[in-house]
Design a protein around this motif. Structure first.
Motif, PDB file in Angstrom:
ATOM      1  N   LEU A 161      20.210 -16.904  26.134  1.00 12.77           N
ATOM      2  CA  LEU A 161      19.511 -16.020  27.281  1.00 12.77           C
ATOM      3  C   LEU A 161      20.567 -16.834  28.397  1.00 12.77           C
ATOM      4  O   LEU A 161      19.693 -18.230  29.270  1.00 12.77           O
ATOM      5  CB  LEU A 161      18.422 -15.288  28.036  1.00 12.77           C
ATOM      6  CG  LEU A 161      18.147 -15.191  28.780  1.00 12.77           C
ATOM      7  CD1 LEU A 161      18.920 -13.758  29.102  1.00 12.77           C
ATOM      8  CD2 LEU A 161      17.206 -14.672  29.125  1.00 12.77           C
ATOM      9  N   ASP A 162      21.929 -16.419  29.465  1.00 15.25           N
ATOM     10  CA  ASP A 162      22.233 -17.170  30.488  1.00 15.25           C
ATOM     11  C   ASP A 162      21.872 -17.257  31.272  1.00 15.25           C
ATOM     12  O   ASP A 162      20.687 -15.960  31.755  1.00 15.25           O
ATOM     13  CB  ASP A 162      23.735 -16.472  30.435  1.00 15.25           C
ATOM     14  CG  ASP A 162      24.650 -17.301  30.982  1.00 15.25           C
ATOM     15  OD1 ASP A 162      24.005 -18.374  31.776  1.00 15.25           O
ATOM     16  OD2 ASP A 162      25.462 -17.461  31.137  1.00 15.25           O
ATOM     17  N   ILE A 163      21.435 -18.469  32.038  1.00 21.17           N
ATOM     18  CA  ILE A 163      20.496 -18.037  32.647  1.00 21.17           C
ATOM     19  C   ILE A 163      21.315 -17.206  34.378  1.00 21.17           C
ATOM     20  O   ILE A 163      20.295 -16.969  35.317  1.00 21.17           O
ATOM     21  CB  ILE A 163      20.397 -20.146  33.424  1.00 21.17           C
ATOM     22  CG1 ILE A 163      18.917 -20.076  34.697  1.00 21.17           C
ATOM     23  CG2 ILE A 163      21.460 -20.259  34.617  1.00 21.17           C
ATOM     24  CD1 ILE A 163      17.489 -20.117  33.657  1.00 21.17           C
ATOM     25  N   ARG A 164      22.676 -16.762  34.483  1.00 15.91           N
ATOM     26  CA  ARG A 164      23.053 -16.557  35.245  1.00 15.91           C
ATOM     27  C   ARG A 164      22.673 -14.852  35.003  1.00 15.91           C
ATOM     28  O   ARG A 164      22.451 -14.227  35.686  1.00 15.91           O
ATOM     29  CB  ARG A 164      24.429 -16.466  35.136  1.00 15.91           C
ATOM     30  CG  ARG A 164      25.517 -17.788  35.273  1.00 15.91           C
ATOM     31  CD  ARG A 164      26.259 -18.032  35.312  1.00 15.91           C
ATOM     32  NE  ARG A 164      27.196 -17.459  34.026  1.00 15.91           N
ATOM     33  CZ  ARG A 164      27.978 -17.617  33.199  1.00 15.91           C
ATOM     34  NH1 ARG A 164      29.330 -17.343  33.684  1.00 15.91           N
ATOM     35  NH2 ARG A 164      28.075 -17.260  31.934  1.00 15.91           N
ATOM     36  N   THR A 165      22.459 -14.297  34.147  1.00 18.35           N
ATOM     37  CA  THR A 165      21.607 -13.340  33.785  1.00 18.35           C
ATOM     38  C   THR A 165      20.005 -12.852  33.805  1.00 18.35           C
ATOM     39  O   THR A 165      19.955 -12.061  34.485  1.00 18.35           O
ATOM     40  CB  THR A 165      21.446 -12.670  31.800  1.00 18.35           C
ATOM     41  OG1 THR A 165      22.876 -13.444  31.306  1.00 18.35           O
ATOM     42  CG2 THR A 165      21.112 -11.311  31.270  1.00 18.35           C
ATOM     43  N   VAL A 166      19.500 -14.221  34.555  1.00 16.89           N
ATOM     44  CA  VAL A 166      17.870 -14.086  34.606  1.00 16.89           C
ATOM     45  C   VAL A 166      18.447 -14.011  36.285  1.00 16.89           C
ATOM     46  O   VAL A 166      17.733 -13.386  36.759  1.00 16.89           O
ATOM     47  CB  VAL A 166      17.561 -15.514  34.428  1.00 16.89           C
ATOM     48  CG1 VAL A 166      16.486 -15.501  35.118  1.00 16.89           C
ATOM     49  CG2 VAL A 166      17.456 -15.379  32.427  1.00 16.89           C
ATOM     50  N   ARG A 167      19.453 -14.872  36.760  1.00 14.32           N
ATOM     51  CA  ARG A 167      19.725 -14.412  38.213  1.00 14.32           C
ATOM     52  C   ARG A 167      20.375 -12.974  38.213  1.00 14.32           C
ATOM     53  O   ARG A 167      19.373 -13.667  39.730  1.00 14.32           O
ATOM     54  CB  ARG A 167      20.995 -15.613  38.307  1.00 14.32           C
ATOM     55  CG  ARG A 167      19.810 -16.680  39.570  1.00 14.32           C
ATOM     56  CD  ARG A 167      21.241 -16.885  39.799  1.00 14.32           C
ATOM     57  NE  ARG A 167      21.056 -18.581  39.078  1.00 14.32           N
ATOM     58  CZ  ARG A 167      19.868 -19.685  39.810  1.00 14.32           C
ATOM     59  NH1 ARG A 167      19.274 -19.229  40.471  1.00 14.32           N
ATOM     60  NH2 ARG A 167      20.102 -20.424  39.012  1.00 14.32           N
ATOM     61  N   LEU A 168      20.785 -12.823  38.115  1.00 10.24           N
ATOM     62  CA  LEU A 168      21.241 -11.831  38.691  1.00 10.24           C
ATOM     63  C   LEU A 168      20.001 -10.261  38.198  1.00 10.24           C
ATOM     64  O   LEU A 168      19.953 -10.023  38.972  1.00 10.24           O
ATOM     65  CB  LEU A 168      22.504 -11.192  37.715  1.00 10.24           C
ATOM     66  CG  LEU A 168      23.299 -11.509  37.499  1.00 10.24           C
ATOM     67  CD1 LEU A 168      24.741 -10.773  36.957  1.00 10.24           C
ATOM     68  CD2 LEU A 168      23.625 -11.324  39.080  1.00 10.24           C
ATOM     69  N   ALA A 169      18.902 -10.738  36.935  1.00  6.99           N
ATOM     70  CA  ALA A 169      18.006 -10.069  37.150  1.00  6.99           C
ATOM     71  C   ALA A 169      17.366  -9.738  38.664  1.00  6.99           C
ATOM     72  O   ALA A 169      17.010  -8.871  38.948  1.00  6.99           O
ATOM     73  CB  ALA A 169      17.642  -9.566  35.648  1.00  6.99           C
ATOM     74  N   ARG A 170      16.932 -11.304  38.721  1.00  6.27           N
ATOM     75  CA  ARG A 170      15.656 -11.800  39.972  1.00  6.27           C
ATOM     76  C   ARG A 170      16.708 -10.422  40.394  1.00  6.27           C
ATOM     77  O   ARG A 170      15.685 -10.235  41.991  1.00  6.27           O
ATOM     78  CB  ARG A 170      15.543 -12.677  40.161  1.00  6.27           C
ATOM     79  CG  ARG A 170      14.997 -13.211  38.978  1.00  6.27           C
ATOM     80  CD  ARG A 170      13.855 -13.170  38.885  1.00  6.27           C
ATOM     81  NE  ARG A 170      12.220 -13.556  37.507  1.00  6.27           N
ATOM     82  CZ  ARG A 170      11.174 -13.552  37.585  1.00  6.27           C
ATOM     83  NH1 ARG A 170      10.673 -12.167  38.419  1.00  6.27           N
ATOM     84  NH2 ARG A 170      10.430 -14.400  36.242  1.00  6.27           N
ATOM     85  N   LYS A 171      17.995 -10.997  41.060  1.00  9.59           N
ATOM     86  CA  LYS A 171      18.436 -10.341  42.610  1.00  9.59           C
ATOM     87  C   LYS A 171      18.395  -8.879  42.122  1.00  9.59           C
ATOM     88  O   LYS A 171      17.665  -7.932  43.906  1.00  9.59           O
ATOM     89  CB  LYS A 171      19.968 -10.949  42.585  1.00  9.59           C
ATOM     90  CG  LYS A 171      19.903 -12.764  43.017  1.00  9.59           C
ATOM     91  CD  LYS A 171      20.885 -12.650  43.398  1.00  9.59           C
ATOM     92  CE  LYS A 171      21.495 -14.034  43.786  1.00  9.59           C
ATOM     93  NZ  LYS A 171      22.226 -14.511  44.183  1.00  9.59           N
ATOM     94  N   GLY A 172      18.198  -8.173  40.960  1.00  8.73           N
ATOM     95  CA  GLY A 172      18.543  -6.740  41.402  1.00  8.73           C
ATOM     96  C   GLY A 172      17.155  -6.464  41.273  1.00  8.73           C
ATOM     97  O   GLY A 172      17.033  -4.819  42.085  1.00  8.73           O
ATOM     98  N   SER A 173      15.820  -6.985  41.395  1.00  6.04           N
ATOM     99  CA  SER A 173      14.801  -6.133  41.015  1.00  6.04           C
ATOM    100  C   SER A 173      14.194  -6.409  42.083  1.00  6.04           C
ATOM    101  O   SER A 173      12.992  -6.357  42.786  1.00  6.04           O
ATOM    102  CB  SER A 173      13.516  -7.245  40.211  1.00  6.04           C
ATOM    103  OG  SER A 173      13.257  -8.382  40.574  1.00  6.04           O
ATOM    104  N   ARG A 174      14.843  -7.364  43.715  1.00  5.71           N
ATOM    105  CA  ARG A 174      14.286  -7.358  45.037  1.00  5.71           C
ATOM    106  C   ARG A 174      14.920  -6.294  45.832  1.00  5.71           C
ATOM    107  O   ARG A 174      15.601  -5.305  45.921  1.00  5.71           O
ATOM    108  CB  ARG A 174      14.778  -8.576  45.575  1.00  5.71           C
ATOM    109  CG  ARG A 174      14.070  -9.527  44.567  1.00  5.71           C
ATOM    110  CD  ARG A 174      14.786 -11.024  45.346  1.00  5.71           C
ATOM    111  NE  ARG A 174      13.635 -12.524  44.640  1.00  5.71           N
ATOM    112  CZ  ARG A 174      13.797 -13.162  44.275  1.00  5.71           C
ATOM    113  NH1 ARG A 174      15.379 -13.644  45.489  1.00  5.71           N
ATOM    114  NH2 ARG A 174      13.555 -14.505  43.611  1.00  5.71           N
TER     115      ARG A 174
END
Length: 174
Positions: A161-174
């Motif tokens: 799992l690319d850390i950028r995917t996690v970062r994008l998902a976190r931004k989208g959930s805010r």
């Protein structure tokens, strides 16, 4: 039930933990504390019910590692330098069978992501890698993990799992 996720502590009750998988049970009972405190090769985080503050109902173990750039999916490493990629290894992840199906696995993986983002910001890491049991591959895939090519055909499936995917998902959930 109010759940708290924190680092494993020595007085935590681990003997009654049973996820239905003996190697995962044994790791928590016999190795997690010494690996964390004595030889520093992994940190175990536990989920506890706040009503029973030392009874472990789920856990995961994280460690750092690296993987050769060439072993990673090409679309995630395009343009990166030719050295090994630093990563967070999700070494173990388990929920006591008495709490299965109640969202605890999701709470634990969410904490993995929060910690991995902090590590990426403070130290640097490119991805999270997990060794998923074959019957859990779809569960990890729901969170964006992709199987690594060339993994063993028996035993766990290594997933990325690319850390950028996690970062994008976190931004989208805010």
């Amino acid at each position: 039930m109010a759940v708290l996720i924190r680092r494993l502590e020595e007085p935590d009750e681990v003997e009654s933990f049973d996820c239905g998988d003996e190697p995962l049970n044994t790791y928590l009972r016999r190795h997690a504390w010494s690996n964390q405190q004595k030889i520093s090769i992994g940190v175990t985080y536990v989920a506890i019910d706040e009503a029973a503050p030392h009874t472990v109902i789920g856990y995961f173990t994280l460690a750092t590692a690296s993987v050769p750039r060439d072993a990673s999916p090409k679309k995630y490493v395009r343009g990166l330098p030719p050295y090994d990629l630093p990563l967070v290894l999700l070494a173990r992840h388990a929920v006591d069978h008495r709490f299965s199906g109640k969202g605890l696995g999701h709470a634990l993986i969410s904490e993995v992501f929060r910690i991995a983002l902090r590590i990426a910001d403070e130290v640097g890491c490119r991805c999270i890698v997990a060794d998923a049991y074959r019957d859990r591959v779809d569960w990890y895939a729901r969170y964006g993990f992709v199987p690594l090519e060339g993994a063993a055909t028996n035993g766990p499936q290594r997933m990325f799992l690319d850390i950028r995917t996690v970062r994008l998902a976190r931004k989208g959930s805010r």
